[in-house]
Design a protein around this motif. Sequence first.
Motif, PDB file in Angstrom:
ATOM      1  N   TYR A   8       0.155   1.128   7.691  1.00 34.82           N
ATOM      2  CA  TYR A   8      -0.440  -0.194   7.498  1.00 34.82           C
ATOM      3  C   TYR A   8      -1.066  -0.646   8.812  1.00 34.82           C
ATOM      4  N   CYS A   9      -2.040  -1.547   8.699  1.00 33.38           N
ATOM      5  CA  CYS A   9      -2.720  -2.096   9.872  1.00 33.38           C
ATOM      6  C   CYS A   9      -3.049  -3.552   9.588  1.00 33.38           C
ATOM      7  N   VAL A  10      -2.608  -4.473  10.465  1.00 38.41           N
ATOM      8  CA  VAL A  10      -2.862  -5.897  10.267  1.00 38.41           C
ATOM      9  C   VAL A  10      -3.322  -6.517  11.573  1.00 38.41           C
ATOM     10  N   ASP A  11      -4.173  -7.546  11.452  1.00 37.37           N
ATOM     11  CA  ASP A  11      -4.590  -8.332  12.614  1.00 37.37           C
ATOM     12  C   ASP A  11      -3.663  -9.537  12.738  1.00 37.37           C
ATOM     13  N   LEU A  12      -3.115  -9.729  13.922  1.00 37.41           N
ATOM     14  CA  LEU A  12      -2.184 -10.819  14.173  1.00 37.41           C
ATOM     15  C   LEU A  12      -2.872 -11.923  14.954  1.00 37.41           C
ATOM     16  N   THR A  13      -2.145 -13.007  15.198  1.00 38.54           N
ATOM     17  CA  THR A  13      -2.699 -14.152  15.917  1.00 38.54           C
ATOM     18  C   THR A  13      -3.186 -13.724  17.291  1.00 38.54           C
ATOM     19  N   PRO A  14      -4.411 -14.102  17.670  1.00 38.87           N
ATOM     20  CA  PRO A  14      -4.925 -13.704  18.985  1.00 38.87           C
ATOM     21  C   PRO A  14      -4.021 -14.175  20.111  1.00 38.87           C
ATOM     22  N   ASP A  15      -3.864 -13.351  21.132  1.00 36.13           N
ATOM     23  CA  ASP A  15      -3.059 -13.669  22.299  1.00 36.13           C
ATOM     24  C   ASP A  15      -3.983 -13.859  23.489  1.00 36.13           C
ATOM     25  N   GLU A  16      -4.112 -15.135  23.951  1.00 37.47           N
ATOM     26  CA  GLU A  16      -5.004 -15.485  25.064  1.00 37.47           C
ATOM     27  C   GLU A  16      -6.428 -15.026  24.795  1.00 37.47           C
ATOM     28  N   GLY A  17      -6.837 -15.231  23.523  1.00 33.19           N
ATOM     29  CA  GLY A  17      -8.220 -14.923  23.175  1.00 33.19           C
ATOM     30  C   GLY A  17      -8.466 -13.476  22.824  1.00 33.19           C
ATOM     31  N   ARG A  18      -7.479 -12.608  22.987  1.00 34.09           N
ATOM     32  CA  ARG A  18      -7.666 -11.190  22.690  1.00 34.09           C
ATOM     33  C   ARG A  18      -7.108 -10.859  21.308  1.00 34.09           C
ATOM     34  N   ARG A  19      -7.788 -10.038  20.590  1.00 38.31           N
ATOM     35  CA  ARG A  19      -7.363  -9.646  19.253  1.00 38.31           C
ATOM     36  C   ARG A  19      -6.104  -8.780  19.348  1.00 38.31           C
ATOM     37  N   ARG A  20      -5.165  -9.028  18.450  1.00 39.01           N
ATOM     38  CA  ARG A  20      -3.935  -8.220  18.409  1.00 39.01           C
ATOM     39  C   ARG A  20      -3.876  -7.511  17.060  1.00 39.01           C
ATOM     40  N   THR A  21      -3.741  -6.220  17.091  1.00 39.76           N
ATOM     41  CA  THR A  21      -3.653  -5.415  15.876  1.00 39.76           C
ATOM     42  C   THR A  21      -2.353  -4.634  15.893  1.00 39.76           C
ATOM     43  N   ARG A  22      -1.636  -4.687  14.779  1.00 37.65           N
ATOM     44  CA  ARG A  22      -0.402  -3.893  14.663  1.00 37.65           C
ATOM     45  C   ARG A  22      -0.645  -2.782  13.641  1.00 37.65           C
ATOM     46  N   ARG A  23      -0.419  -1.561  14.085  1.00 32.40           N
ATOM     47  CA  ARG A  23      -0.581  -0.400  13.211  1.00 32.40           C
ATOM     48  C   ARG A  23       0.717   0.403  13.246  1.00 32.40           C
ATOM     49  N   ARG A  24       1.255   0.647  12.087  1.00 34.75           N
ATOM     50  CA  ARG A  24       2.479   1.449  11.986  1.00 34.75           C
ATOM     51  C   ARG A  24       2.322   2.442  10.844  1.00 34.75           C
ATOM     52  N   GLY A  25       2.777   3.676  11.075  1.00 29.94           N
ATOM     53  CA  GLY A  25       2.671   4.715  10.058  1.00 29.94           C
ATOM     54  C   GLY A  25       3.986   5.444   9.856  1.00 29.94           C
ATOM     55  N   GLY A  26       3.899   6.496   9.051  1.00 31.86           N
ATOM     56  CA  GLY A  26       5.079   7.309   8.816  1.00 31.86           C
ATOM     57  C   GLY A  26       5.927   6.866   7.642  1.00 31.86           C
ATOM     58  N   PHE A  27       5.427   5.953   6.806  1.00 33.50           N
ATOM     59  CA  PHE A  27       6.208   5.474   5.666  1.00 33.50           C
ATOM     60  C   PHE A  27       6.087   6.460   4.507  1.00 33.50           C
ATOM     61  N   ALA A  28       7.195   6.713   3.834  1.00 37.44           N
ATOM     62  CA  ALA A  28       7.216   7.726   2.785  1.00 37.44           C
ATOM     63  C   ALA A  28       6.439   7.296   1.547  1.00 37.44           C
ATOM     64  N   THR A  29       6.416   6.000   1.280  1.00 32.81           N
ATOM     65  CA  THR A  29       5.726   5.510   0.081  1.00 32.81           C
ATOM     66  C   THR A  29       4.843   4.318   0.433  1.00 32.81           C
ATOM     67  N   ARG A  30       3.913   4.041  -0.461  1.00 34.08           N
ATOM     68  CA  ARG A  30       3.056   2.883  -0.282  1.00 34.08           C
ATOM     69  C   ARG A  30       3.879   1.597  -0.351  1.00 34.08           C
ATOM     70  N   ALA A  31       4.868   1.558  -1.262  1.00 30.53           N
ATOM     71  CA  ALA A  31       5.700   0.361  -1.405  1.00 30.53           C
ATOM     72  C   ALA A  31       6.450   0.067  -0.115  1.00 30.53           C
ATOM     73  N   GLU A  32       6.944   1.107   0.552  1.00 33.29           N
ATOM     74  CA  GLU A  32       7.679   0.897   1.797  1.00 33.29           C
ATOM     75  C   GLU A  32       6.760   0.351   2.876  1.00 33.29           C
ATOM     76  N   ALA A  33       5.546   0.912   2.976  1.00 36.88           N
ATOM     77  CA  ALA A  33       4.585   0.417   3.965  1.00 36.88           C
ATOM     78  C   ALA A  33       4.191  -1.028   3.670  1.00 36.88           C
ATOM     79  N   THR A  34       4.047  -1.346   2.365  1.00 39.19           N
ATOM     80  CA  THR A  34       3.680  -2.710   1.974  1.00 39.19           C
ATOM     81  C   THR A  34       4.785  -3.699   2.331  1.00 39.19           C
ATOM     82  N   ARG A  35       6.053  -3.324   2.080  1.00 44.51           N
ATOM     83  CA  ARG A  35       7.167  -4.211   2.424  1.00 44.51           C
ATOM     84  C   ARG A  35       7.209  -4.477   3.923  1.00 44.51           C
ATOM     85  N   GLU A  36       6.985  -3.433   4.708  1.00 44.37           N
ATOM     86  CA  GLU A  36       7.012  -3.603   6.154  1.00 44.37           C
ATOM     87  C   GLU A  36       5.866  -4.503   6.616  1.00 44.37           C
ATOM     88  N   MET A  37       4.690  -4.320   6.031  1.00 43.13           N
ATOM     89  CA  MET A  37       3.542  -5.140   6.410  1.00 43.13           C
ATOM     90  C   MET A  37       3.788  -6.608   6.052  1.00 43.13           C
TER      91      MET A  37
END
Length: 359
Positions: A8-37
């Motif tokens: 999954y990949c999501v954009d989070l609240t900017p920190d001091e004007g800079r874009r923050r993106t969180r990307r995490r992988g390795g989830f066995a199923t789509r449902a697991e990745a969705t729950r984490e996101m």
Amino acid sequence: MKHGTWTYCVDLTPDEGRRRTRRRGGFATRAEATREMRAVLDGELRGVYENRRTTVASFLREWLVLQKVRLAPNTYAGYRACVERDLVPAFGHRRLLDLRPEHIDAWITAQLDAGRGAVTVYRAASTLRNALNAAVRSWRLRYNPADKEHYADQLTNLFEVMLGTGMRRGEALALHWDDVHVMDRKLFVRWTLAAIDNGKLTLGKPKTPASRAWISLSPRVVAALHRQAALQMSAHPEGRLEGLVFSTPGGAPLRPQWVLDQLRKRAAEISLPAIGLHDLRHTAASIMIAEGIPLAIVSKTLRHSTLATTINLYGHLFKDSADQAVHALSQALDRAQAGRTQTHFSRDDGGENPMPVAA
């Protein structure tokens, strides 16, 4: 998705004007990745991030590192022993977010059934509770699943004490260990707890001067106080017994309304009608009366200011006793009257003294 896993990949609240993106992988199923996101997005909104990959073992060891710099060596050693000997083998494989009160309840029950000492078991449970409190404070958990065990055991002991002594709600919630003399099987009622000014809790004098008195303790009540003592000693890093007998983990008084809610919840679970905390006092009085305890002793035990107060409150319970009393009085008078009619006095011809003659 890559190589059979999900990311999954999501954009989070900017920190001091800079874009923050969180990307995490390795989830066995789509449902697991969705729950984490979703957990990440919800945490971003509430200032909480609940990492589903954190296990209980990894969290506890992380918590121990922080404790080492703030605790005395002996206290830290006790925590570490509980973590490595008991908690990691029991719960370490679970993810922190998946730990539930029933897991902790089942482990405690199994340990006690296996013959382990109650103080040892509850000390380990207390260590877990303290660690999970830190997780809640650091916004890694929404609630502490170990708190349920603390309150459940404590409330069992509280209700046992109230029912076994006839203490008023405020008196039981204000009871201090300094006023409990288990060896003498006595406790002294010195304070009462009341909620005033929009729920502010305060300690004050008991209801009447007669309420400020000694109470005798039955073996059942003594056993409940022993359990409560073990529970509190295990929760304290130095194993001390002080302050309120029944309290929050931080030592503050329990809120009367919360205790009432818990009592009604338990009553509903076993299909009993809704009752109040003061009903426990009435039940104690009713049982004593039903068992034939003299009214004066019942009044003294309840610490009423006058015997008339006891009669006014519980006189309706004495209907059968009153019937027995008047019947006994009638029978005594009948026997006396029969004795008088069966005996008369007469004089013989030349005597001056009356002679009793059987009829």
